[in-house]
Write an enzyme that holds these catalytic residues in place. Structure first.
Site, PDB file in Angstrom:
ATOM      1  N   SER A  45       0.847  -1.184   0.000  1.00  0.00           N
ATOM      2  CA  SER A  45       0.000   0.000   0.000  1.00  0.00           C
ATOM      3  C   SER A  45       0.895   1.252   0.000  1.00  0.00           C
ATOM      4  O   SER A  45       1.742   1.402  -0.885  1.00  0.00           O
ATOM      5  CB  SER A  45      -0.954  -0.044   1.193  1.00  0.00           C
ATOM      6  OG  SER A  45      -1.956   0.928   1.093  1.00  0.00           O
ATOM      7  N   ARG A  96     -12.397   7.378   8.776  1.00  0.00           N
ATOM      8  CA  ARG A  96     -11.917   6.023   9.027  1.00  0.00           C
ATOM      9  C   ARG A  96     -12.936   4.984   8.576  1.00  0.00           C
ATOM     10  O   ARG A  96     -12.563   3.940   8.022  1.00  0.00           O
ATOM     11  CB  ARG A  96     -11.608   5.851  10.512  1.00  0.00           C
ATOM     12  CG  ARG A  96     -11.087   4.472  10.906  1.00  0.00           C
ATOM     13  CD  ARG A  96      -9.807   4.118  10.184  1.00  0.00           C
ATOM     14  NE  ARG A  96      -9.210   2.897  10.718  1.00  0.00           N
ATOM     15  CZ  ARG A  96      -8.142   2.280  10.201  1.00  0.00           C
ATOM     16  NH1 ARG A  96      -7.558   2.783   9.126  1.00  0.00           N
ATOM     17  NH2 ARG A  96      -7.659   1.192  10.754  1.00  0.00           N
ATOM     18  N   ASP A 138      -8.749  -6.885  -4.320  1.00  0.00           N
ATOM     19  CA  ASP A 138      -8.440  -5.504  -3.947  1.00  0.00           C
ATOM     20  C   ASP A 138      -9.182  -4.533  -4.870  1.00  0.00           C
ATOM     21  O   ASP A 138      -8.912  -4.474  -6.071  1.00  0.00           O
ATOM     22  CB  ASP A 138      -6.928  -5.273  -4.054  1.00  0.00           C
ATOM     23  CG  ASP A 138      -6.465  -3.971  -3.432  1.00  0.00           C
ATOM     24  OD1 ASP A 138      -7.307  -3.074  -3.210  1.00  0.00           O
ATOM     25  OD2 ASP A 138      -5.254  -3.842  -3.170  1.00  0.00           O
ATOM     26  N   HIS A 164      -8.122  -5.147  -0.077  1.00  0.00           N
ATOM     27  CA  HIS A 164      -6.815  -4.507   0.032  1.00  0.00           C
ATOM     28  C   HIS A 164      -6.057  -4.944   1.278  1.00  0.00           C
ATOM     29  O   HIS A 164      -4.837  -5.145   1.242  1.00  0.00           O
ATOM     30  CB  HIS A 164      -6.984  -2.989   0.019  1.00  0.00           C
ATOM     31  CG  HIS A 164      -5.706  -2.229   0.069  1.00  0.00           C
ATOM     32  ND1 HIS A 164      -4.739  -2.340  -0.911  1.00  0.00           N
ATOM     33  CD2 HIS A 164      -5.213  -1.349   1.002  1.00  0.00           C
ATOM     34  CE1 HIS A 164      -3.717  -1.555  -0.601  1.00  0.00           C
ATOM     35  NE2 HIS A 164      -3.975  -0.958   0.554  1.00  0.00           N
ATOM     36  N   ASP A 165      -6.769  -5.095   2.386  1.00  0.00           N
ATOM     37  CA  ASP A 165      -6.112  -5.496   3.634  1.00  0.00           C
ATOM     38  C   ASP A 165      -5.523  -6.902   3.572  1.00  0.00           C
ATOM     39  O   ASP A 165      -4.853  -7.330   4.522  1.00  0.00           O
ATOM     40  CB  ASP A 165      -7.076  -5.392   4.812  1.00  0.00           C
ATOM     41  CG  ASP A 165      -7.065  -4.008   5.443  1.00  0.00           C
ATOM     42  OD1 ASP A 165      -6.207  -3.191   5.065  1.00  0.00           O
ATOM     43  OD2 ASP A 165      -7.913  -3.742   6.312  1.00  0.00           O
TER      44      ASP A 165
END
Length: 385
Positions: A172, A241, A334, A363-364
């Site tokens: 990332s 967030r 992702d 993505h994580d």
């Protein structure tokens, strides 16, 4: 089982019995980070530090951690870069990859993890005191680029006696830094002998800038941003967030964990306490314990500066100029940094390899699929000098 397509290696799990999901605990989605702190050593730049924008930081420091021992030649070095809200404590986010016989083998390598310039985890940032005012920089903190962070990290590495890097690894935002290191030997800092950029592309696209801007707009909409110094725009940061937590995962992951689950039985209007709502609100509140609104705005702006071709020429030629071994890793689910961006890196960097990890985590997955990431890091590092 695995299969090959050109120079791409795709990893597929073996068939198995249906299960709820390997990514979630009984109570919530698996967290990508452990306990976070600003612990570590501090590098202080000698004299003012000039940024790519032309602005000058009178004082610049970076928090960092090291593991293992540097060899006499200063060449057995792995640099591991962290993502947007990470820190230099590698054990708190890629801990299962750090230690003897693991991917970041501390018996073989001198492993360095450095914080990002502008981060609130021990480096010069909006929370630092501006020498000209005696007050925290706050919103007046200068605009920092990814290249600025890498340049200052290069100064840190030189101070540690590093002459060349066996490899640079990061996912990332950390992957963006990793890509910049492909050019440091030509421009500044120690030579980079190989690189492993994960879950990123050659530049921040309109899609990614748009998602960053959406999060910033949530902060700007908080009255405490416009009417105050910005530190108290906490509700805006909570919402930012929450937006991030959606972009980091997948529709499948949210459906498997939450579906249409609801607390209290009410399903109409604002009285509906959806399980996913409770989860997102929890993540937003939790984030306030370790981040502030101004730093978040500044770091997302720094990510948006990412473009390895800036000042170096046309992107195709810039990628083609890379001559060191490069392993590119993508996550097939992702949606934030889609696999086609990693394919473009593979197509542009001569002799590079692309591995695509199968994951429901989005993505994580670069943080949560540590076993698969680790296997490929080990294999790649063993294949190069």
């Amino acid at each position: 089982a695995t299969f090959f397509t050109g120079s791409m290696l795709r990893l597929r799990p073996l068939a198995r019995a249906p299960r709820k999901s390997r990514y979630f605990s009984a109570s919530q989605m698996k967290d990508e980070y452990g306990a976070m702190s600003d612990a570590g050593d501090t590098f202080e730049h000698d004299g003012p530090f000039t940024l790519e924008s032309g602005e000058v930081l009178p004082h610049a420091q970076l928090r960092y951690n090291t593991y293992g021992s540097l060899n006499p030649a200063g060449t057995n070095v792995l640099l591991v870069n962290h993502a947007l809200t990470g820190n230099s404590d590698l054990a708190s986010w890629w801990g299962s990859m750090l230690g003897p016989t693991l991917a970041f083998d501390t018996d073989k390598y001198f492993v360095v993890s450095a914080n990002i310039l502008g981060s609130c985890y021990g480096s010069t940032s909006p929370t630092s005191v501006d020498p000209s005012t005696g007050e925290p920089y706050g919103k007046s903190f200068p605009s920092v680029s990814v290249r600025d962070t890498v340049k200052l990290q290069g100064k840190l590495l030189e101070s540690l006696g590093v002459t060349s890097l066996k490899s640079v690894v990061g996912g990332s935002f950390g992957g963006m830094q990793t890509l910049e290191y492909l050019f440091t030997g030509q421009e500044f800092g120690p030579e980079t002998r190989s690189a492993i950029p994960i879950a990123c592309g050659s530049h921040h696209t309109g899609w990614q800038i748009g998602i960053s801007e959406l999060q910033r707009q949530a902060i700007y909409a908080d009255p405490d941003w416009a009417e105050g110094e910005g530190w108290d725009a906490k509700k805006g940061l909570e919402v930012a967030r929450q937006i991030g937590m959606i972009s980091y995962r997948t529709s499948q992951a949210y459906e498997e964990k939450f579906g249409r689950g609801v607390q209290g039985g009410k399903i109409y209007g604002s009285d509906a306490e959806w399980d996913v709502k409770s989860y997102l609100e929890y993540q937003g509140r939790k984030f306030l314990d370790r981040f502030d609104p101004i730093t978040y705005v500044k770091l997302t702006e720094q990510m948006d500066s990412h473009d390895i071709s800036r000042g170096r020429g046309e992107m195709k030629a810039v990628l083609n100029s890379v001559k060191v071994p490069t392993l590119i890793v993508g996550i097939d689910s992702d949606v934030l940094y889609p696999v086609h961006e990693q394919e473009s890196l593979r197509d542009g960097i001569q002799g590079s390899e692309l591995v695509v990890v199968n994951s429901d985590a989005g993505h994580d997955g670069f943080l949560l699929e540590q076993e698969e990431v680790s296997k490929n890091v080990i294999r790649f590092l063993e294949s190069i000098e």
